[in-house]
Design a protein around this motif. Structure first.
Motif, PDB file in Angstrom:
ATOM      1  N   LEU A  42       0.835  -1.212   0.000  1.00  0.00           N
ATOM      2  CA  LEU A  42       0.000   0.000   0.000  1.00  0.00           C
ATOM      3  C   LEU A  42       0.869   1.261   0.000  1.00  0.00           C
ATOM      4  CD1 LEU A  42      -2.781  -1.014   2.550  1.00  0.00           C
ATOM      5  CD2 LEU A  42      -3.025  -0.795   0.073  1.00  0.00           C
ATOM      6  N   MET A  43       1.937   1.249   0.803  1.00  0.00           N
ATOM      7  CA  MET A  43       2.844   2.392   0.843  1.00  0.00           C
ATOM      8  C   MET A  43       3.663   2.484  -0.441  1.00  0.00           C
ATOM      9  SD  MET A  43       2.392   4.102   3.626  1.00  0.00           S
ATOM     10  CE  MET A  43       0.646   3.738   3.414  1.00  0.00           C
ATOM     11  N   LEU A  44       4.095   1.332  -0.953  1.00  0.00           N
ATOM     12  CA  LEU A  44       4.884   1.305  -2.183  1.00  0.00           C
ATOM     13  C   LEU A  44       4.093   1.880  -3.348  1.00  0.00           C
ATOM     14  CD1 LEU A  44       7.473   0.339  -3.694  1.00  0.00           C
ATOM     15  CD2 LEU A  44       6.285  -1.836  -4.078  1.00  0.00           C
ATOM     16  N   ALA A  45       2.792   1.575  -3.406  1.00  0.00           N
ATOM     17  CA  ALA A  45       1.959   2.076  -4.502  1.00  0.00           C
ATOM     18  C   ALA A  45       1.888   3.602  -4.483  1.00  0.00           C
ATOM     19  CB  ALA A  45       0.550   1.479  -4.412  1.00  0.00           C
ATOM     20  N   ILE A  46       1.827   4.185  -3.276  1.00  0.00           N
ATOM     21  CA  ILE A  46       1.844   5.655  -3.171  1.00  0.00           C
ATOM     22  C   ILE A  46       3.167   6.195  -3.692  1.00  0.00           C
ATOM     23  CG2 ILE A  46       1.822   7.610  -1.571  1.00  0.00           C
ATOM     24  CD1 ILE A  46      -0.025   5.952   0.234  1.00  0.00           C
ATOM     25  N   ILE A  47       4.266   5.546  -3.283  1.00  0.00           N
ATOM     26  CA  ILE A  47       5.601   5.981  -3.708  1.00  0.00           C
ATOM     27  C   ILE A  47       5.741   5.866  -5.222  1.00  0.00           C
ATOM     28  CG2 ILE A  47       8.076   5.522  -3.508  1.00  0.00           C
ATOM     29  CD1 ILE A  47       6.803   6.690  -0.974  1.00  0.00           C
ATOM     30  N   MET A  48       5.196   4.796  -5.809  1.00  0.00           N
ATOM     31  CA  MET A  48       5.295   4.605  -7.252  1.00  0.00           C
ATOM     32  C   MET A  48       4.561   5.701  -8.023  1.00  0.00           C
ATOM     33  SD  MET A  48       7.236   1.956  -7.912  1.00  0.00           S
ATOM     34  CE  MET A  48       8.214   2.702  -6.610  1.00  0.00           C
ATOM     35  N   VAL A  49       3.420   6.140  -7.494  1.00  0.00           N
ATOM     36  CA  VAL A  49       2.669   7.220  -8.146  1.00  0.00           C
ATOM     37  C   VAL A  49       3.497   8.501  -8.192  1.00  0.00           C
ATOM     38  CG1 VAL A  49       0.680   8.763  -7.874  1.00  0.00           C
ATOM     39  CG2 VAL A  49       0.375   6.294  -7.662  1.00  0.00           C
ATOM     40  N   ALA A  50       4.332   8.697  -7.145  1.00  0.00           N
ATOM     41  CA  ALA A  50       5.107   9.941  -7.041  1.00  0.00           C
ATOM     42  C   ALA A  50       6.555   9.787  -7.501  1.00  0.00           C
ATOM     43  CB  ALA A  50       5.096  10.428  -5.595  1.00  0.00           C
ATOM     44  N   ALA A  51       6.937   8.592  -7.967  1.00  0.00           N
ATOM     45  CA  ALA A  51       8.342   8.341  -8.303  1.00  0.00           C
ATOM     46  C   ALA A  51       8.815   9.247  -9.440  1.00  0.00           C
ATOM     47  CB  ALA A  51       8.534   6.878  -8.711  1.00  0.00           C
ATOM     48  N   PRO A  52      10.078   9.695  -9.389  1.00  0.00           N
ATOM     49  CA  PRO A  52      10.582  10.592 -10.434  1.00  0.00           C
ATOM     50  C   PRO A  52      10.800   9.867 -11.742  1.00  0.00           C
ATOM     51  CG  PRO A  52      12.352   9.982  -8.946  1.00  0.00           C
ATOM     52  CD  PRO A  52      11.094   9.408  -8.366  1.00  0.00           C
ATOM     53  N   GLY A  53      10.784  10.632 -12.828  1.00  0.00           N
ATOM     54  CA  GLY A  53      10.921  10.041 -14.156  1.00  0.00           C
ATOM     55  C   GLY A  53      12.347   9.913 -14.634  1.00  0.00           C
ATOM     56  N   VAL A  54      13.310   9.837 -13.719  1.00  0.00           N
ATOM     57  CA  VAL A  54      14.707   9.640 -14.111  1.00  0.00           C
ATOM     58  C   VAL A  54      15.032   8.153 -14.040  1.00  0.00           C
ATOM     59  CG1 VAL A  54      15.384  11.924 -13.346  1.00  0.00           C
ATOM     60  CG2 VAL A  54      15.531  10.024 -11.735  1.00  0.00           C
ATOM     61  N   PRO A  55      16.056   7.673 -14.792  1.00  0.00           N
ATOM     62  CA  PRO A  55      16.413   6.256 -14.730  1.00  0.00           C
ATOM     63  C   PRO A  55      16.742   5.834 -13.304  1.00  0.00           C
ATOM     64  CG  PRO A  55      17.537   7.330 -16.549  1.00  0.00           C
ATOM     65  CD  PRO A  55      16.871   8.415 -15.769  1.00  0.00           C
ATOM     66  N   GLY A  56      16.105   4.733 -12.867  1.00  0.00           N
ATOM     67  CA  GLY A  56      16.341   4.245 -11.514  1.00  0.00           C
ATOM     68  C   GLY A  56      15.569   5.008 -10.454  1.00  0.00           C
ATOM     69  N   GLY A  57      14.727   5.970 -10.868  1.00  0.00           N
ATOM     70  CA  GLY A  57      14.016   6.798  -9.905  1.00  0.00           C
ATOM     71  C   GLY A  57      13.047   6.010  -9.038  1.00  0.00           C
ATOM     72  N   ALA A  58      12.366   5.012  -9.634  1.00  0.00           N
ATOM     73  CA  ALA A  58      11.375   4.235  -8.880  1.00  0.00           C
ATOM     74  C   ALA A  58      12.022   3.471  -7.731  1.00  0.00           C
ATOM     75  CB  ALA A  58      10.651   3.265  -9.821  1.00  0.00           C
ATOM     76  N   ILE A  59      13.138   2.821  -7.989  1.00  0.00           N
ATOM     77  CA  ILE A  59      13.770   2.040  -6.920  1.00  0.00           C
ATOM     78  C   ILE A  59      14.398   2.944  -5.871  1.00  0.00           C
ATOM     79  CG2 ILE A  59      15.972   1.755  -8.176  1.00  0.00           C
ATOM     80  CD1 ILE A  59      14.285  -0.742  -5.756  1.00  0.00           C
ATOM     81  N   MET A  60      14.878   4.119  -6.287  1.00  0.00           N
ATOM     82  CA  MET A  60      15.428   5.051  -5.306  1.00  0.00           C
ATOM     83  C   MET A  60      14.328   5.529  -4.354  1.00  0.00           C
ATOM     84  SD  MET A  60      18.489   4.844  -6.055  1.00  0.00           S
ATOM     85  CE  MET A  60      18.844   5.747  -4.557  1.00  0.00           C
ATOM     86  N   ALA A  61      13.151   5.833  -4.898  1.00  0.00           N
ATOM     87  CA  ALA A  61      12.031   6.250  -4.056  1.00  0.00           C
ATOM     88  C   ALA A  61      11.549   5.099  -3.183  1.00  0.00           C
ATOM     89  CB  ALA A  61      10.890   6.773  -4.929  1.00  0.00           C
ATOM     90  N   ALA A  62      11.626   3.857  -3.705  1.00  0.00           N
ATOM     91  CA  ALA A  62      11.145   2.692  -2.964  1.00  0.00           C
ATOM     92  C   ALA A  62      12.049   2.318  -1.797  1.00  0.00           C
ATOM     93  CB  ALA A  62      11.007   1.501  -3.906  1.00  0.00           C
ATOM     94  N   LEU A  63      13.253   2.867  -1.733  1.00  0.00           N
ATOM     95  CA  LEU A  63      14.141   2.558  -0.606  1.00  0.00           C
ATOM     96  C   LEU A  63      13.517   2.960   0.728  1.00  0.00           C
ATOM     97  CD1 LEU A  63      17.671   3.597  -1.982  1.00  0.00           C
ATOM     98  CD2 LEU A  63      16.679   1.303  -1.804  1.00  0.00           C
ATOM     99  N   ALA A  64      12.621   3.957   0.703  1.00  0.00           N
ATOM    100  CA  ALA A  64      11.986   4.408   1.946  1.00  0.00           C
ATOM    101  C   ALA A  64      11.162   3.300   2.599  1.00  0.00           C
ATOM    102  CB  ALA A  64      11.144   5.650   1.683  1.00  0.00           C
ATOM    103  N   PRO A  65      10.142   2.738   1.921  1.00  0.00           N
ATOM    104  CA  PRO A  65       9.403   1.641   2.560  1.00  0.00           C
ATOM    105  C   PRO A  65      10.232   0.373   2.737  1.00  0.00           C
ATOM    106  CG  PRO A  65       8.637   1.960   0.301  1.00  0.00           C
ATOM    107  CD  PRO A  65       9.539   3.112   0.620  1.00  0.00           C
ATOM    108  N   LEU A  66      11.211   0.145   1.870  1.00  0.00           N
ATOM    109  CA  LEU A  66      12.066  -1.033   2.040  1.00  0.00           C
ATOM    110  C   LEU A  66      12.824  -0.983   3.367  1.00  0.00           C
ATOM    111  CD1 LEU A  66      13.520  -1.424  -1.575  1.00  0.00           C
ATOM    112  CD2 LEU A  66      12.033  -3.056  -0.401  1.00  0.00           C
ATOM    113  N   SER A  67      13.336   0.186   3.715  1.00  0.00           N
ATOM    114  CA  SER A  67      14.104   0.306   4.954  1.00  0.00           C
ATOM    115  C   SER A  67      13.207   0.472   6.171  1.00  0.00           C
ATOM    116  CB  SER A  67      15.088   1.483   4.862  1.00  0.00           C
ATOM    117  OG  SER A  67      14.389   2.696   4.648  1.00  0.00           O
ATOM    118  N   SER A  68      12.174   1.309   6.060  1.00  0.00           N
ATOM    119  CA  SER A  68      11.364   1.630   7.241  1.00  0.00           C
ATOM    120  C   SER A  68      10.349   0.549   7.577  1.00  0.00           C
ATOM    121  CB  SER A  68      10.638   2.959   7.031  1.00  0.00           C
ATOM    122  OG  SER A  68       9.709   2.862   5.960  1.00  0.00           O
TER     123      SER A  68
END
Length: 388
Positions: free
Chosen positions: A317-343
């Motif tokens: 549920l949290m990842l889906a929110i992050i994906m909606v807001a992820a930046p459009g740069v290469p690797g941006g989605a996984i960089m944004a996803a590090l937040a729920p992965l760690s927390s």
């Protein structure tokens, strides 16, 4: 004047992995510790940046959605969010069914990634985050909704500029250093004898992920086909040029012209396609969410981290929110996803680096899944909101 040769992110990551796997057998411990020192400092920097990435991306995204264009915008965002959750849930369900036996087939005695580190950095630098991840997420919602409903143009401009800074940091500082970071991780894994077993596991997991991304496209177009009463496989076939373009470019943005053309070929009006396709290129990342969930579950199984359904539902549920807001740069989605992965899942720096490497290695397939699925969303939105 000689033309400068540019090497893309994926080739650099592959080179970094191969060099790490090779040199891990030959480099002496002091040299390995030097790279571990860099990784320690870089991971601290990543930890500092994660809450700022959340604030810089999520707050402007919510502000933009809330102020917008009414039912068409809200419907598109809602469908993209729900589809991303479904993709993550499908990935988790399949993973809990198949992955434990796959890991056992490699010998059943996988070393724990977070317990097998023998070498230590020469020194570390502590860079504490300014706020924790959950606080940054709540703050982003408050600010985003406040801007949207209060019409706060000055505040909106400030956060849009802050978003531009964050995207530049990702593009110019974090992404260029990722191959070196990944090299250090695989160098250490090889030196400690972990790499072979980890790669054996993920070579099987990647096959499952490739099958899953086809299944996601099939169910998306079956739903779209049922809604407009047309053959879903014919609709999916029409999107094949967009799929192949995304596979070659690994870029949703670069594929937009092809996606638009093929979406209109499926009977979607120019007005709806022109709105939904560019929007979904940014907010619809079902293939990315599926990959991240599958790889995260695998790492949880390898390291002994909790992976119960309740925890992963919350994560998705949290990842889906992050994906909606992820930046459009290469690797941006996984960089944004590090937040729920760690927390939420408790990933340490080594697990995060492994996630980054695996995600980028399969990036083009995730992008192709995202882009092709945009065509299905366009069909559904056109059915309910297009001109009759």
């Amino acid at each position: 004047m000689q033309k400068k040769i540019r090497i893309g992110l994926l080739p650099r990551v592959i080179i970094a992995i191969l060099l790490g796997l090779f040199l891990g057998y030959y480099l002496p411990a002091p040299a390995v510790r030097a790279f571990l020192t860099f990784n320690s400092i870089f991971s601290q920097f990543l930890g500092f940046m994660i809450p700022l990435i959340i604030i810089g991306l999520v707050a402007p995204a919510i502000a933009g959605i809330g102020k917008g264009a009414g039912k068409l915008l809200l419907a598109t965002v809602a469908i993209a969010y729900i589809d991303t959750i479904v993709a993550g849930g499908l990935s988790y369900g399949t993973g809990t069914w198949l992955f434990p036996s796959m890991i056992a087939s490699t010998g059943g005695s996988m070393p724990h990634l977070d317990k097998a580190v023998e070498l230590t950095p020469y020194f570390t630098i502590n860079i504490p985050a300014m706020v924790d991840v959950m606080s940054s997420l709540v703050f982003s919602f408050i600010i985003g909704l406040g801007i949207a409903y209060g019409g706060l143009r000055t505040m909106e401009s400030v956060f849009n500029e802050f978003k531009a800074i964050i995207e530049k940091v990702i593009e110019k500082a974090i992404i260029p250093l990722l191959p070196l970071y990944i090299f250090g991780v695989f160098l250490n894994m090889t030196h400690n004898g972990q790499a072979r077993q980890v790669l054996l596991v993920f070579s099987q997991i990647i096959i499952v992920i490739l099958v899953l991304h086809i299944l996601i496209l099939v169910y998306e177009f079956c739903i779209a086909g049922a809604i407009i009463k047309r053959n879903p496989f014919r609709l999916l076939w029409n999107m094949l040029p967009a799929y192949l373009t995304a596979l070659g470019t690994s870029s949703s943005a670069a594929t937009i012209p092809v996606t638009l053309k093929q979406t209109e070929k499926n009977g979607v009006s120019k007005e709806v396609a022109g709105f939904v396709v560019p929007l979904c290129a940014t907010i619809h990342l079902s293939g990315s969410a599926m990959k991240i969930t599958a790889c995260a579950l695998t790492i949880c199984l390898l390291t002994g981290l909790p992976h119960d359904p309740g925890l992963f539902i919350y994560f998705i549920l949290m990842l889906a929110i992050i994906m909606v807001a992820a930046p459009g740069v290469p690797g941006g989605a996984i960089m944004a996803a590090l937040a729920p992965l760690s927390s939420i899942l408790g990933f340490n720096e080594e697990a995060q680096a492994l996630m980054i490497a695996l995600y980028i290695a399969m990036d083009s397939f995730g992008t192709a899944c995202n882009v092709t699925g945009d065509g299905a969303i366009s069909i559904v939105v056109n059915r309910f909101f297009g001109k009759k």
